[in-house]
Structure formats: C-alpha cells, structure tokens
Design an enzyme around this catalytic site. Structure first.
Site, short mmCIF file in Angstrom:
data_model
loop_
_atom_site.label_atom_id
_atom_site.label_comp_id
_atom_site.label_asym_id
_atom_site.label_seq_id
_atom_site.Cartn_x
_atom_site.Cartn_y
_atom_site.Cartn_z
N ASP A 102 0.80 -1.21 0.00
CA ASP A 102 0.00 0.00 0.00
C ASP A 102 0.84 1.28 0.00
OD1 ASP A 102 -2.52 -1.13 -0.27
OD2 ASP A 102 -2.61 -1.65 1.85
N ASP A 168 -6.48 -5.19 -4.90
CA ASP A 168 -6.29 -3.80 -4.50
C ASP A 168 -5.00 -3.21 -5.06
OD1 ASP A 168 -7.51 -5.67 -2.71
OD2 ASP A 168 -7.67 -4.17 -1.14
N1 GLY Z 1 -7.14 -1.88 0.21
C1 GLY Z 1 -7.83 -2.36 1.32
C2 GLY Z 1 -9.30 -2.32 1.17
O1 GLY Z 1 -9.80 -1.97 0.12
O2 GLY Z 1 -9.98 -2.64 2.12
#
Ligand code: GLY
Length: 390
Positions: A102, A168
């Site tokens: 992330d 994600d």
């Molecule tokens: N990227 C984490 C979520 O969408 O919960």
C-alpha cells in the site's frame, strides 16, 4: 439505462454538489488541518484513528483530498495542510516493517501529488523511495507484488502469505509507472506491467467478477488458490475489490497503452454496472452474497464511479456515454442515500463497509475517508478541475 429518479439534470446536480464540496471541505480543512483521519466518531475526525496508526493504508486519502481542493480552488490553506501531513508521513520510513504494497495508496496521494502540483524535490525523493520499496516486493518467479507482511497473518489465519497478491494492488502499481516516467528508467514499469498481467490471469474471472486474493507458491511461482478475503466467501464478489479492478486496469491501460488492460477494465466495469443497475445504483458489500442481511458499501460505489470516468477518457465517442452516465447514476444514488453535507460535521459519505463479516458492526455502513476522496476526485474530474494523482 432507464430514467434517472432525480429531477434535475446531471449538470445541475454536478454544479450543486461542487458548491457543497467547497463549503464542506473549507470547514473540514480548518478543523482537521494536519491530522490524519480515517472515520469520524460523533461527527468529528480524530488523528491516526485507522488500524495501524501511521502505517494505515488509508493515510494518503486526506492529503489527497487536500491536493484536489488546492488544484480546484488555489486556496493555500489546503496546500499548507497537505504539506504538513506529508512531513508527518515521513515517520513511515523510520519503520519499514510496517510498509507493504500500500506504499502506492500512501504516497501517490501525498508526496507524488505534491510533486506533480509543485515540483517539490523533497516530495520527488519521498515518492521515489516509496516506489523502490514497492518494487522490492516483486517476486520475479511468480511475477507478482507481494501484498501484505507477516503482520497480516493473524487477520486471515496463520498461513504463509508470502505468495499472496490482491486485487487492491492494481491501484498501488501506478506509483511504479510514475517512477519510470520521472526517472526515464523502465524497470519500475516492467514490474508494474508484469504484476498487472498476473492479476489479469488470476484475479479476474471470465464474467468480469474478481477474486480478492490470489495465492501463488512463492518458491515455484505456480498458482496455488484463491482464498476468501474481505467479501462474503471464497468465490464471491467483494464489491470494493471489483472497483479496484475497474479503476486499476484502466490506469494500467493509461500508463502502458496495452489494450488488453482496457478490455479487462471494461469487462469488470460491465459486471459492476449490471450489479448496481438492479439495485437502484447502490453498491452492496458483495455482489454474490445472500439478499439478507442487506449491507451496503458506499466506498465501492465511489471508487467504481471514479474508475468508470477513467475508462470514459479512453474509449470512443459512442462508448463514452455508457461509462459517464453510469458514473453519474452511482454518484447521485450514493449522494441521495449516504451524503451528509452539514459543514459542522466531518465526513461526507456514510455507508462504507470495511469487510463483509464484521461481528462488532463497527466497520459496517460507517463513513470512511476514501469514499470522500473518490467522490471529490470524480466531481472535480467532471468539472474539469481535478489533479491527476494516479
Ligand atoms: N485496500 C484495502 C481495502 O480496500 O480494504
């Protein structure tokens, strides 16, 4: 698509909502400043209230909103607050154990947005450092970027997660495309493209629905399984994951020109549009969950809308309307059902759900900061006033 339920035109709605954003964000910026909020309690944001403190993956969304507002209005208060948050986020680099894939969400919307807007050298360094950390998570045997660190095993069980990639990450890899663009060194983009190809193969199913997680044997690179994730169950269709695919594959098309990514984005978009169209344009938490209990996730709606607007920029004139109109339907439906425009209270969009199975209920249908980020980005894009951050 049928008639809109609201009486005013899309343009009238857009102009009104833009004015409401100006009022709301001015008040929020004055109250929140350099705090790093996640979800308000009793109408007020609190500092570092997301899971993981300074490392929480959502910490870029507040500075992202501030940079968007600075781009739209030129009001220096937004820039000052965004720069303050960016400096606070340097703490992330002092504890690299907490850094995972992330890095993209965190630094694209803070340091890289700053660099894009102001050309700040310090922001360029932060962005490139983050890009190197993200590139360092690439597994060249399996051609994927590892999602989480060991800290996440307790969240999903005690297994080995060294071979896990998740949908994600399609929104994190634009950090790598950006790094190649600014350094003129294609290594970063090669990694991003290889990851996107692997995601195309194992995340997206034939009907445009998506797996959240892909397990790959991190020693041999062979596909292992698709464990269940934040959706209802293994094999279901977690709506926020779907929205990351819509926007993320469209962005990989933007950055590489590989038409297969645009087609994958469209395939996922058509699946999302069909599922929302039969539910008053409102996003459920999972498109393949039992009808009861009815659970919404407004964040999936906002991200999907933002992704549809990205797709609309890359298709021909006869296709554009489908994506733009669907984005308007979703934005308007979520505005009607979930928006709180009271400038005395923090956060705009309620109804966000972090994951399907939430016994405490604390993460179900609550305001979550990234719903606001994608709303603001979409409204500003439709007004021709947004900063491109991805
Ligand atoms: N990227 C984490 C979520 O969408 O919960």
């Amino acid at each position: 698509m049928g008639e809109t339920t609201n009486r005013c035109s899309n343009q009238e709605w857009l102009d009104e909502v833009y004015e409401k954003i100006l009022v709301k964000m001015k008040a929020e910026c004055a109250r929140v400043g350099t705090m790093i909020p996640y979800s308000p309690k009793e109408g007020r944001y609190h500092d570092l209230d997301g899971m993981g403190g300074i490392h929480n993956w959502t910490n870029g969304f507040w500075p992202g909103m501030l940079w968007q507002m600075y781009e739209a209005t030129g009001d220096e208060a937004y820039r000052t607050a965004a720069e303050g948050v960016e400096e606070r986020m340097d703490e992330i680099f002092t504890d690299l154990k907490g850094v995972d894939h992330d890095a993209g969400f965190l630094f694209l919307l803070s340091a890289v947005a700053d660099y894009r807007k102001t050309g700040s050298e310090a922001s360029l360094s932060r962005g490139l450092f983050a890009a190197n950390l993200l590139a360092g998570r690439f597994n060249p045997i399996g051609n994927f970027i590892r999602a989480w660190g060991d800290g996440m095993t307790s969240f999903f069980g005690d297994g080995d997660v060294s071979g896990w990639m998740i949908v994600d990450c399609m929104m994190n890899i634009p950090l790598l495309y950006w790094a190649s663009e600014v350094t003129k060194d294609p290594r970063f983009a090669h990694i991003a493209k290889k990851h996107a190809k692997t995601a195309q193969q194992y995340v997206v199913r034939g009907d445009g629905s998506c797996n959240h997680i892909v397990g790959i044997n991190s020693q041999t690179g062979e596909f292992a399984d698709n464990p269940g994730g934040q959706g209802f169950e293994k094999g279901s269709s977690w709506s926020r994951g779907q929205s990351w695919a819509v926007y993320g594959f469209a962005l990989s098309y933007r950055h590489t020109g590989d038409e297969s990514f645009l087609n994958t984005a469209k395939q996922c978009a058509h699946y999302c549009i069909s599922n929302m169209a039969v539910n008053d344009w409102l996003p459920l938490v999972d498109y393949r969950a039992p009808e009861e209990p009815l659970k919404y996730d407004s964040t999936a709606g906002m991200i999907t809308a933002a992704g549809l607007l990205e797709i609309a920029e890359h298709v021909g004139e006869y296709e554009k309307h489908l994506y733009t109109e669907a984005a308007f339907r979703i934005l308007r439906a979520c505005d009607e059902k979930f928006a709180n425009w009271d400038p005395e209270e923090d956060s705009i969009i309620d109804g966000g759900t972090y994951f399907y199975h939430d016994p405490s209920g604390e993460n179900t249908e609550v305001p979550i900061i990234y719903a606001d980020y994608y709303l603001i980005e979409s409204v500003l894009r439709l007004k021709g006033k947004s900063l491109f951050t991805w």
